[in-house]
Design an enzyme around this catalytic site. Structure first.
Site, mmCIF file in Angstrom:
data_model
loop_
_atom_site.group_PDB
_atom_site.id
_atom_site.type_symbol
_atom_site.label_atom_id
_atom_site.label_comp_id
_atom_site.label_asym_id
_atom_site.label_seq_id
_atom_site.Cartn_x
_atom_site.Cartn_y
_atom_site.Cartn_z
ATOM 1 N N ASP A 162 0.836 -1.209 0.000
ATOM 2 C CA ASP A 162 0.000 0.000 0.000
ATOM 3 C C ASP A 162 0.870 1.259 0.000
ATOM 4 O O ASP A 162 0.622 2.208 -0.744
ATOM 5 C CB ASP A 162 -0.919 -0.028 1.219
ATOM 6 C CG ASP A 162 -1.779 1.220 1.327
ATOM 7 O OD1 ASP A 162 -2.599 1.462 0.436
ATOM 8 O OD2 ASP A 162 -1.614 1.961 2.311
ATOM 9 N N GLU A 214 -1.857 -5.080 -3.796
ATOM 10 C CA GLU A 214 -0.857 -4.464 -2.924
ATOM 11 C C GLU A 214 0.169 -5.488 -2.444
ATOM 12 O O GLU A 214 1.368 -5.183 -2.344
ATOM 13 C CB GLU A 214 -1.552 -3.798 -1.740
ATOM 14 C CG GLU A 214 -2.338 -2.552 -2.126
ATOM 15 C CD GLU A 214 -3.340 -2.121 -1.081
ATOM 16 O OE1 GLU A 214 -4.002 -1.094 -1.284
ATOM 17 O OE2 GLU A 214 -3.473 -2.827 -0.055
#
Length: 231
Positions: free
Chosen positions: A49, A120
């Protein structure tokens, strides 16, 4: 996960892992981890992320020197959101490889963030395996469609973006009203409000009424996190 499945995933990702365990970890859901007593992908999601935010921030910073921070933040938020990443994972056709626990097959269809979490995790796995360059290449390649739309819509002014956003949602057209004017005649500052459905949503300031209206619209675009490509 067999060597054949790993090869299939690598072909879809257009990246070959030196450390295959990183790829396996990226595709290990917590439900499978609990059953099989292996490492899940949640730490990779966390790291990925941050990497994704950095790469997209770098891209926007380099390509949109004329845009202010509020708009850049709005664009980035839309690109890296679950709604933004979900179709990317779907187009790569890789969700089917995610290893989930017995009885958790429905999580692939019912979880709103399952695709973005997987994306991610993959980003972090590539970074740990090969460094920043292949990670950046992977992100910019797979998100090229999103970024192309962003390129197109970023050059629309805020009033146009807000107008189109309201039209698509059958809301009343934004209305602008001058609320105040201060300063000398040769150096005035205008305060303008933007109203939607009769409600004052945001105000803006500017050296002319036009600039104040644009500033008010820009502030509302940021407040409502509007991106013309995704709205």
């Amino acid at each position: 996960m067999t060597a054949e499945l790993i090869a299939q995933i690598e072909k879809k990702l257009q990246y070959t892992f030196k450390n295959k365990q990183l790829l396996k970890n990226a595709f290990t859901h917590s439900s499978y981890s609990r059953e099989q007593k292996v490492k899940d992908n949640e730490r990779l999601e966390f790291f990925g992320d941050a990497i994704l935010d950095m790469v997209i921030s770098e891209y926007l910073y380099a390509n949109y020197a004329e845009l202010e921070v509020g708009m850049l933040s709005t664009m980035r938020s839309n690109i890296v959101s679950a709604d933004g990443l979900r179709p990317i994972v779907d187009s790569l056709d890789i969700l089917k490889y995610l290893m989930v626990g017995y009885g958790f097959a429905s999580v692939k269809h019912n979880s709103k963030k399952i695709e973005s979490n997987l994306y991610e995790a993959i980003v972090a796995a590539i970074y740990l395996d090969g460094g920043l360059k292949p990670t950046r290449d992977f992100i910019l390649l797979t998100l090229s469609g999103l970024l192309a739309h962003t390129d197109h819509f970023a050059h629309k002014d805020a009033k146009t973006m807000l107008q189109e956003y309201c039209q698509k949602r059958n809301m009343s057209a934004p209305q602008y009203q001058t609320l105040d004017r201060v300063g000398a005649d040769n150096n005035p500052t205008y305060k303008c409000g933007v109203y939607v459905n009769g409600i004052l949503e945001c105000v803006g300031m500017g050296s002319s009424k036009k600039n104040a209206e644009q500033d008010a619209a820009k502030n509302l675009v940021a407040k409502w996190r509007i991106n013309g490509a995704l709205s």
